[in-house]
Design an enzyme around this catalytic site. Structure first.
Site, short mmCIF file in Angstrom:
data_model
loop_
_atom_site.label_atom_id
_atom_site.label_comp_id
_atom_site.label_asym_id
_atom_site.label_seq_id
_atom_site.Cartn_x
_atom_site.Cartn_y
_atom_site.Cartn_z
N THR B 17 0.81 -1.23 0.00
CA THR B 17 0.00 0.00 0.00
C THR B 17 0.84 1.28 0.00
OG1 THR B 17 -0.17 -0.16 2.39
CG2 THR B 17 -2.01 -1.06 1.11
N GLY B 18 2.15 1.15 0.20
CA GLY B 18 3.02 2.33 0.15
C GLY B 18 3.17 2.81 -1.29
N GLN B 20 5.85 3.19 -3.18
CA GLN B 20 6.71 2.32 -3.97
C GLN B 20 6.06 0.96 -4.19
OE1 GLN B 20 10.63 1.39 -2.49
NE2 GLN B 20 11.41 1.05 -4.55
N LYS B 43 -4.07 -2.65 6.98
CA LYS B 43 -4.71 -2.24 5.72
C LYS B 43 -5.45 -3.41 5.07
CE LYS B 43 -2.98 2.05 5.59
NZ LYS B 43 -1.80 2.51 4.85
N VAL B 94 13.77 -5.47 -1.53
CA VAL B 94 14.04 -4.24 -2.27
C VAL B 94 14.44 -3.13 -1.30
CG1 VAL B 94 13.02 -2.53 -3.84
CG2 VAL B 94 12.43 -4.95 -4.08
N THR B 95 13.92 -3.19 -0.10
CA THR B 95 14.19 -2.17 0.93
C THR B 95 15.68 -1.89 1.09
OG1 THR B 95 12.24 -2.97 2.09
CG2 THR B 95 13.73 -1.57 3.35
N GLU B 96 16.01 -0.60 1.20
CA GLU B 96 17.40 -0.18 1.44
C GLU B 96 17.57 0.20 2.90
OE1 GLU B 96 18.49 3.04 -1.19
OE2 GLU B 96 17.52 2.08 -2.90
N GLU B 211 31.57 -4.85 -7.95
CA GLU B 211 32.06 -3.59 -7.37
C GLU B 211 33.15 -3.89 -6.35
OE1 GLU B 211 27.96 -0.92 -7.40
OE2 GLU B 211 28.61 -1.80 -5.53
N HIS B 256 41.75 -2.57 11.65
CA HIS B 256 42.55 -3.79 11.61
C HIS B 256 41.73 -5.03 11.31
CE1 HIS B 256 46.04 -1.70 12.84
NE2 HIS B 256 45.53 -1.33 14.00
#
Lengths: 387, 301
Positions: B17-18, B20, B43, B94-96, B211, B256
């Site tokens: 429901t957000g 995104q 919800k 998916v959440t960061e 990376e 270290h």
């Protein structure tokens, strides 16, 4: 976020680990008897080797504090000195906990030969460094496999408590000092906290990004994001000594584009990034800062095909400043996404009306191919100026 | 075929429901994904794009194959543990910005049940032309993808679509594109997913976007070297980080302990060396991955 020694020690104390007791000096030194250990508080390592740790009496402490406070040391401006209790050393140990990325769990590191050069011990005699995986659901099991010394076992248990309670990414005590009376003291420590858990840190340490002193342009760029949280623009900004101004978008893309630029022989004038659909005025402010630099020979604007960043709105911020400054150097843009047709039209109009040397590319040209074109055009422009 | 997800995969979206969540749901449906249900506590009873919303997974009676996590980072741990308890075999996070200690706990719990996790900070999974989850390939960036035979594994969300695009420009489509995220602790990585691609008949070659930092690339190289039989499909990789290392722009040093665990691992130089030794082809500039893969498939490399 990395902590300084005195901050890390506050966390160790919260978990009841005995630390060498120090007095934090920010301006003047109060009189004391006997000797103390004068320790300059830095974020970078290697302060001992560079003369930042000394055994002193009161008079020496006063002189040294005046020398260090407010001065540059290891590329940092020194704001604190720790006048630490002098602990008599019988033996020094190393103790650390951090995440092992390939095992996806914490790992404990212990050595009976602590001191400054733990990496060296690992290289020369790896058998003296004990590594122990920690089961995250059960905690540290089988302490006897690490050491049979009960007092050290107690410190290990407390350190793991500290690691968990404070959301540490890593924490190490080095050295953990054993006195002739067989008491244990954490004399120095390195702590890195997880910024993503800041909301639940027991102690709210002040935010910091880097231990290097920021340049005026860097401060100005960081300021853009501070008061406006719509999208990101200028949060990351590093001044560089090259001649191609950079306005790239996206973390991975920015890295890839910078790599390509230098691979083709280009020299970036800065490193920055905007993303997440920032409003026009934020991109405009960032563009202004990026183009402030003297002696530029190009502007490179690039990113992957945007999912939802409004290409027209963001590029309009750049166009506004270009119209104002009317630079002669080549401008290479590789952007596509929502409203890119309008963006292209605005760019072409600016090119025609103001004689800007704009080269626009969309999804039909690879991002790093555009980087190659940028370097070539910039070189041609430079050659034209010198001939 | 394809890996992880296909046209039959039944999805749940947590945090549907957000803003995104809604956008992702819409885009997943557009891509043909079967979104069975959504969950947002409090919800329940609502609908998003015609998909029923529940208060918890326990309320869902239908079978779910994969849950997509789009809840805010503070609530991610609880959401992930709910999926693990429900024995859903695949989780795409998916959440960061999820705290690393929360993820360490979730990884340990998931491992007990052999539940697979992709992410956190994943842009999603795209089994091109069949189904997708997460924001990958939304909006205009759809043009980057075309069905075909190359598998992609990328530590950068944005670069998963750019990598697809340069392959497309070289005339190569994609089987499944997986954005694995680049967090300090990440779920399924190069080493694991390359084994899925090995079994996938549709996949003829694999392209990696790596990376600096961590050991995912070195772990893959070690796995490839230790195999009893050589890996049967060509692998082409681009590892970013030349700039960061040349200009010495590094994140906070881990002191270290970092040096001890990872040794000399983590640098671009070390990753490239290890991968080359393991038979992986390295592109020095990103867009070269397309032509390199094309040539190696035609036996010209």
């Amino acid at each position: 976020m990395k902590l300084k020694e005195f901050e890390g020690k506050q966390l160790l104390e919260l978990s009841n680990i005995v630390i060498s007791k120090g007095i934090l000096i920010k301006d003047s030194v109060q009189p004391f008897e006997g000797e103390k250990v004068f320790k300059v508080q830095t974020l970078s390592g290697g302060r001992g080797k560079s003369g930042g740790v000394k055994v002193v009496n009161y008079e020496e402490a006063k002189t040294l504090a005046t020398t260090f406070l407010g001065s540059e040391f290891l590329n940092e401006t020194i704001t604190e000195i720790l006048l630490d209790e002098k602990i008599e050393i019988a033996k020094e140990y190393y103790l650390g906990i951090m995440f092992d990325t390939s095992k996806r769990k914490p790992i404990l590191i212990f050595s009976e030969e602590g001191g400054v050069d733990i990496e060296e011990i690992k290289k020369s005699s790896p058998e003296k460094v004990i590594l122990k995986e920690i089961n995250f659901l059960e905690g540290i099991q089988d302490l006897n496999s690490i050491t049979t010394n009960l007092k050290i076992q107690e410190v290990i248990t407390k350190l793991y408590d500290c690691f968990q309670k404070n959301d540490c990414r890593m924490i190490e005590i080095n050295p953990l000092v054993e006195t002739p009376e067989e008491d244990f003291f954490a004399v120095d420590c390195v702590t890195v906290l997880d910024d993503d858990a800041r909301y639940r840190w027991p102690i709210q340490f002040e935010e910091r990004t880097d231990n290097r002193k920021a340049t005026a342009r860097e401060i100005a760029a960081h300021e853009i994001d501070r008061n406006d949280h719509r999208g990101v623009a200028g949060k990351t900004f590093v001044d560089l000594d090259g001649d191609i101004a950079i306005l790239t978008s996206g973390g991975g893309a920015t890295m890839t584009l910078m790599d390509a630029l230098i691979e083709f022989g280009g020299k970036p004038a800065n490193f920055t990034e905007y993303s997440g659909n920032p409003p026009q005025e934020k991109v405009e402010k960032l563009t202004k800062i990026v183009l402030e630099k003297e002696g530029l020979n190009g502007l490179f604007v690039a990113g992957v095909i945007a999912n939802f960043t409004n290409i027209y709105e963001t590029l309009k911020g750049i166009i506004n400043i270009l119209i104002e400054k009317k630079p002669k150097f080549p401008i290479v843009i590789r952007r596509a996404g929502p409203h890119d047709e309008e963006a292209k039209e605005a760019l072409m109009n600016a090119k025609k009306e103001y004689g800007l040397d704009i080269h626009y590319f969309d999804e039909n040209t690879a991002m790093t191919e555009a980087a190659k074109i940028m370097v070539e055009l910039s070189q041609k422009y430079k050659d034209g100026n010198t001939n | 075929m394809a890996i992880l997800i296909n046209e039959n995969t039944r999805f749940l979206i947590q945090g549907i429901t957000g803003k995104q969540g809604q956008r992702t749901c819409q885009e997943m449906l557009l891509a043909g994904s079967k979104v069975i249900a959504g969950v947002t506590p409090g919800k329940g009873g609502q609908e998003v794009e015609g998909v029923p919303v529940y208060n918890s997974i326990a309320e869902i009676s239908e079978k779910i194959d994969c849950s997509v996590i789009l809840v805010p980072p503070k609530f991610a741990k609880a959401a992930i543990l709910e999926v693990i308890n429900a024995n859903i075999p695949l989780i795409n996070i998916v959440t960061e910005n999820i705290p690393v200690h929360d993820m360490a706990y979730c990884f340990s719990k998931a491992k007990e049940k052999n539940i697979r996790i992709i992410g956190p900070t994943s842009a999603g999974i795209n089994s091109v032309g069949k189904s997708k989850c997460g924001p990958i390939g939304s909006g205009k960036s759809k043009v980057s993808f075309t069905p075909g035979n190359i598998g992609i594994i990328s530590r950068s969300g944005g670069m998963s679509s750019e990598t697809s695009l340069v392959l497309k420009q070289a005339g190569l489509g994609q089987s499944t594109v997986v954005s694995i995220g680049s967090d300090i602790l990440m779920g399924e990585s190069f080493k694991e997913l390359i084994q899925d691609f090995e079994k996938d008949e549709e996949t003829k070659g694999i392209v990696l976007f790596g990376e600096i930092g961590g050991t995912a690339e070195e772990d893959l190289a070690e796995y490839l070297k230790k195999r009893s039989t050589p890996y049967p499909k060509p692998i082409v990789a681009f590892i970013s980080g030349t700039f960061v290392e040349t200009y010495n722009i590094q994140n906070v040093s881990l002191g270290h302990a970092g040096a001890i665990i990872e040794g000399d691992k983590g640098t671009r130089k070390a990753k490239v060396k290890a991968l080359k030794e393991a038979g992986v082809l390295i592109a020095e500039v990103h867009h070269e991955v397309g032509d390199m893969m094309k040539k190696v498939l035609q036996n010209e490399l």
